[in-house]
Design a protein around this motif. Structure first.
Motif, mmCIF file in Angstrom:
data_model
loop_
_atom_site.group_PDB
_atom_site.id
_atom_site.type_symbol
_atom_site.label_atom_id
_atom_site.label_comp_id
_atom_site.label_asym_id
_atom_site.label_seq_id
_atom_site.Cartn_x
_atom_site.Cartn_y
_atom_site.Cartn_z
ATOM 1 N N ALA A 262 41.274 2.048 -19.152
ATOM 2 C CA ALA A 262 40.512 1.763 -17.924
ATOM 3 C C ALA A 262 41.439 1.332 -16.792
ATOM 4 O O ALA A 262 41.270 1.753 -15.634
ATOM 5 C CB ALA A 262 39.478 0.674 -18.205
ATOM 6 N N ILE A 266 42.255 3.295 -12.974
ATOM 7 C CA ILE A 266 42.266 2.673 -11.645
ATOM 8 C C ILE A 266 43.617 2.892 -10.962
ATOM 9 O O ILE A 266 43.678 3.252 -9.781
ATOM 10 C CB ILE A 266 41.962 1.159 -11.745
ATOM 11 C CG1 ILE A 266 40.570 0.927 -12.345
ATOM 12 C CG2 ILE A 266 42.066 0.507 -10.362
ATOM 13 C CD1 ILE A 266 39.440 1.533 -11.550
ATOM 14 N N SER A 331 41.511 -2.912 -6.103
ATOM 15 C CA SER A 331 41.017 -2.732 -7.475
ATOM 16 C C SER A 331 39.597 -3.256 -7.617
ATOM 17 O O SER A 331 38.774 -2.676 -8.329
ATOM 18 C CB SER A 331 41.928 -3.454 -8.474
ATOM 19 O OG SER A 331 43.241 -2.936 -8.420
ATOM 20 N N SER A 332 39.303 -4.365 -6.921
ATOM 21 C CA SER A 332 37.961 -4.954 -6.982
ATOM 22 C C SER A 332 36.910 -4.044 -6.356
ATOM 23 O O SER A 332 35.735 -4.111 -6.707
ATOM 24 C CB SER A 332 37.953 -6.313 -6.279
ATOM 25 O OG SER A 332 38.826 -7.213 -6.935
ATOM 26 N N LEU A 334 37.044 -0.827 -6.714
ATOM 27 C CA LEU A 334 36.909 0.301 -7.639
ATOM 28 C C LEU A 334 36.232 -0.069 -8.948
ATOM 29 O O LEU A 334 35.731 0.799 -9.660
ATOM 30 C CB LEU A 334 38.291 0.911 -7.926
ATOM 31 C CG LEU A 334 39.035 1.485 -6.706
ATOM 32 C CD1 LEU A 334 40.453 1.878 -7.088
ATOM 33 C CD2 LEU A 334 38.288 2.677 -6.138
ATOM 34 N N THR A 335 36.240 -1.355 -9.295
ATOM 35 C CA THR A 335 35.608 -1.786 -10.546
ATOM 36 C C THR A 335 35.139 -3.230 -10.444
ATOM 37 O O THR A 335 35.755 -4.045 -9.739
ATOM 38 C CB THR A 335 36.576 -1.635 -11.737
ATOM 39 O OG1 THR A 335 35.940 -2.121 -12.932
ATOM 40 C CG2 THR A 335 37.855 -2.415 -11.516
ATOM 41 N N ASP A 336 34.061 -3.553 -11.174
ATOM 42 C CA ASP A 336 33.554 -4.926 -11.225
ATOM 43 C C ASP A 336 34.146 -5.705 -12.392
ATOM 44 O O ASP A 336 33.939 -6.914 -12.510
ATOM 45 C CB ASP A 336 32.026 -4.914 -11.372
ATOM 46 C CG ASP A 336 31.336 -4.356 -10.137
ATOM 47 O OD1 ASP A 336 31.880 -4.544 -9.034
ATOM 48 O OD2 ASP A 336 30.263 -3.737 -10.283
ATOM 49 N N SER A 337 34.880 -5.026 -13.270
ATOM 50 C CA SER A 337 35.431 -5.670 -14.461
ATOM 51 C C SER A 337 36.627 -6.554 -14.102
ATOM 52 O O SER A 337 37.658 -6.065 -13.624
ATOM 53 C CB SER A 337 35.869 -4.598 -15.473
ATOM 54 O OG SER A 337 36.577 -5.191 -16.539
ATOM 55 N N VAL A 340 39.774 -5.620 -16.121
ATOM 56 C CA VAL A 340 40.461 -4.422 -15.641
ATOM 57 C C VAL A 340 41.249 -4.749 -14.373
ATOM 58 O O VAL A 340 42.410 -4.346 -14.232
ATOM 59 C CB VAL A 340 39.456 -3.273 -15.374
ATOM 60 C CG1 VAL A 340 40.155 -2.097 -14.683
ATOM 61 C CG2 VAL A 340 38.823 -2.812 -16.673
#
Length: 443
Positions: A262, A266, A331-332, A334-337, A340
């Motif tokens: 993952a 990203i 990065s935040s 592109l993803t909520d994880s 990651v």
């Protein structure tokens, strides 16, 4: 004047490149609202399959650009027409072969992706529908390459945006109001690609202002194909090597676990976003170097190369600063994880180096395509690919101090850097060889 021409050619390409992810996002959104989570996974896997197939045929764009620009520079309208029709002939033939051999191709790609059997039926259904758009999509790629060679990137932008907008609209309409469901997404893409081809042909007619592209059938079929196949054959192999490395990054990440996989997805978005901008300048290099090479105007080749290198350095430094300073924020988006995002932040050094390391391979690829010196491009990618897998192997067997995800990105950046340095080192020789060839022709 040169900088104005660079901007004129680069901006439309950059803009159309940025709109490309919109199609994937919309397809995912449509599939995600069809009431079955497996549809979303099936779309993702099928999209990877088609990306691999059509990426291999990327030579239809690059090779057509270089050959067309050379013919335009030499003021050989007959050759301009011949390159156009030959590219369409190859695109149509390749598309038909993809349809004929769709079953074994699907089986091979399915094995490569390693996807779960629970989505096999959905992926197969999507693939079986969309594969019929292959001749149209490959023809669009060839026509777009021809336009760039003709020093025009506006029409390729119009074609790309129109096709993507139609794709989104048709996929939504067929999936929901007309209740075709999951297959409606595939049919939407199929219809949009064929309509996109009609738009592309219309753009050619408008661009030529009623002047036809005349080429006799005997000249098209019986003329010298050696240079055409030499240029495009090398680009075909280059695309194959690039795919091997890209899949190598995915495979190596998967071996380190789902979190690393993952994180790498990203990080690859950082690389791809930078490539959207660099491709714009690389396409300008293809068009301008190709034109001046056809004119045998090596003074102007040197000038446009110098200006494009300054643009390359400037854009790369800007992206380097943005990436080093904004890894976490980007990065935040592109993803909520959180895990990651934290994994990407740990890789800040590698992410920040992407623009400065990769820019040389992008821009010099453009110069070499303009010169139609594609053998050296293929060789640089082969050498970089060998280095990538060698570094991966040495690090994974404990023969290096690097471990974890740093192994993968050290190998990938080494691959990009070697490609660029190889082409930079051979550029003076390439210029000298072409200059001597031009002098001999004059005599």
């Amino acid at each position: 004047m040169i900088d104005r021409e660079i901007i004129r050619l680069s901006i439309p390409t950059i803009f159309s490149n940025i709109t490309v992810p919109l199609l994937g996002i919309c397809d995912a959104a449509i599939s995600g609202h069809l009431g079955n989570d497996l549809f979303l996974s099936a779309i993702a896997v099928a999209s990877v399959m088609f990306n691999v197939v059509f990426w291999i045929f990327g030579f239809l764009r690059g090779g057509t650009t270089g050959l067309t620009a050379n013919a335009l520079g030499a003021r050989d309208d007959g050759e301009v027409s011949k390159v156009f029709y030959r590219s369409l002939l190859i695109a149509s033939g390749a598309g038909i072969l993809l349809i004929i051999f769709q079953a074994p191709i699907f089986s091979f790609l399915w094995m490569v992706t390693g996807a779960g059997e629970e989505i096999n039926g959905y992926v197969r259904e999507y693939y079986a529908i969309r594969i019929w758009s292959s001749p149209a999509l490959l023809a669009i790629i060839a026509i777009s390459g021809w336009f760039v060679g003709m020093q025009n990137t506006f029409y390729p932008m119009v074609i790309a945006i129109a096709a993507n907008v139609m794709n989104i609209g048709l996929s939504y309409t067929l999936a929901f109001p007309l209740e075709y469901g999951f297959s409606g997404v595939a049919y939407g893409t199929l219809i949009a690609n064929w309509l996109g081809l009609l738009i592309a042909i219309g753009c050619v007619i408008i661009f030529r202002k009623g002047r036809g592209l005349r080429c006799s059938l005997s000249s098209l079929l019986l003329g010298n194909w050696k240079r055409y196949f030499s240029v495009n054959g090398n680009l075909f192999l280059r695309s194959f090597f690039i795919i091997c490395v890209t899949m190598g990054v995915t495979a190596a990440g998967a071996r380190l676990g789902n979190l690393t996989l993952a994180v790498n997805i990203i990080i690859m978005q950082f690389f791809q976003f930078f490539s959207f901008f660099m491709d714009g300048f690389a396409y300008s290099g293809e068009a301008m170097v190709g034109l001046y090479c056809g004119e045998r105007n090596f003074k102007m080749i040197r000038e446009c190369v110098k200006h494009l290198l300054w643009w390359t350095v400037g854009v790369s430094l800007l992206f380097t600063l943005i990436y080093f300073g904004g890894v976490e924020s980007i990065s935040s988006l592109l993803t909520d994880s959180e895990s990651v995002v934290a994994g990407v932040v740990e890789m800040t050094l590698w992410v920040g180096l992407i623009p400065l390391v990769s820019c040389w391979s992008f821009i010099y690829d453009g110069f070499y395509i303009g010169m139609t010196a594609t053998f050296k491009m293929m060789l640089s990618t082969l050498i970089g690919g060998i280095a990538f897998f060698l570094i991966i192997n040495l690090c994974e067997t404990g023969m290096s101090g690097i471990d974890g995800n740093g192994v993968i990105w050290s190998a990938f950046l080494s691959y990009l850097l070697l490609r660029g340095l190889f082409l930079v080192g051979l550029w003076p020789q390439t210029m000298k060889k072409n200059y001597k060839f031009a002098e001999n022709k004059k005599r």
